[in-house]
Design an enzyme around this catalytic site. Structure first.
Site, PDB file in Angstrom:
ATOM      1  N   HIS A   1       8.448  29.546  14.874  1.00  0.00           N
ATOM      2  CA  HIS A   1       8.407  28.452  15.851  1.00  0.00           C
ATOM      3  C   HIS A   1       7.995  27.151  15.186  1.00  0.00           C
ATOM      4  O   HIS A   1       7.462  27.135  14.072  1.00  0.00           O
ATOM      5  CB  HIS A   1       7.461  28.784  17.016  1.00  0.00           C
ATOM      6  CG  HIS A   1       6.018  28.915  16.624  1.00  0.00           C
ATOM      7  ND1 HIS A   1       5.197  27.839  16.380  1.00  0.00           N
ATOM      8  CD2 HIS A   1       5.247  30.025  16.467  1.00  0.00           C
ATOM      9  CE1 HIS A   1       3.974  28.265  16.088  1.00  0.00           C
ATOM     10  NE2 HIS A   1       3.983  29.588  16.119  1.00  0.00           N
TER      11      HIS A   1
ATOM     12  N   CYS B   1       2.108  34.010  13.232  1.00  0.00           N
ATOM     13  CA  CYS B   1       3.465  33.475  13.338  1.00  0.00           C
ATOM     14  C   CYS B   1       3.872  32.714  12.081  1.00  0.00           C
ATOM     15  O   CYS B   1       3.048  32.407  11.221  1.00  0.00           O
ATOM     16  CB  CYS B   1       3.576  32.550  14.542  1.00  0.00           C
ATOM     17  SG  CYS B   1       3.522  33.404  16.131  1.00  0.00           S
TER      18      CYS B   1
END
Length: 211
Positions: free
Chosen positions: A166, A187
């Site tokens: 992301h 992430c």
């Protein structure tokens, strides 16, 4: 044939460092790979990795190809009859290199998008999981919520559990050793423009190799 040998060696060289296979619930995106056949034919693989289709496909990519295992019954019969069979080795995938803090998106074996990234904070035990995964969710905007964080991202591409690729607009720098002391919660953080571009290029089912 030469192209397949090059690609299989390239992926095998990457994945040899990957210890744990993926555990998401998607059906393996593997062309004519038959996970039911593979499980029945190779009980040693099932004993080690279970029956999850993605885990079986990951084993096939990492070890099975070079061990001359068959991906489906048709290939096994063809080989027994002396016919040449093709190997279904994907050449389109997202590569995340933790040690070098880079992301490359390969299409037909050629990198078409490359960027520095920030992966999980290893200092506090939130390192990004290594393995072979598949993007199982794409959302154009959402809040990522956790015990101590609540942040908005414009492009979310999940590939395992609560971990995904992301954008991270709050970061001014990417790459280097940032991940060792100020990394993510697991992430893969991307610059906003890269996240936007990657989001438009990948699809649910795209393979993600983290090593």
């Amino acid at each position: 044939m030469r192209k397949w040998i090059f690609l299989s060696k390239r992926i095998a060289a990457i994945l040899v460092f990957v210890g744990v296979m993926c555990t998401i619930s998607l059906s393996a995106k593997a062309g004519d790979f038959d996970p039911d056949f593979y499980a029945a034919q190779y009980p040693d693989v099932v004993a080690a990795y279970g029956t999850n289709p993605n885990a079986l496909y990951s084993h096939y990519l990492t070890f099975g190809v070079n061990e001359h295992r068959y991906k489906n019954r048709e290939d096994m019969i063809a080989a027994q009859n002396g016919q040449q069979i093709s190997q279904d080795v994907p050449s389109t995938y997202v590569d995340v290199d933790i040690d070098n803090q880079t992301m490359n998106y390969y299409v037909d074996g050629v990198s078409v998008l490359s960027s520095a990234v920030v992966t999980g904070n290893t200092q506090n035990g939130n390192g990004t999981p290594r393995g072979v995964f598949f993007i199982d969710s794409k959302i154009p905007g959402k809040y990522l919520v956790g015990p101590t964080w609540n942040v908005w991202v414009n492009r979310w591409m999940r590939f395992t559990g609560a971990v995904g690729l992301h954008d991270a607009s709050w970061r001014s720098e990417f790459g280097g050793d940032i991940y060792t002391y100020n990394g993510s919660h697991g992430c893969v953080n991307l610059p906003s423009d890269v996240a936007n571009t990657l989001y438009d290029m990948v699809s649910v089912g795209t393979m993600v190799v983290v090593h």
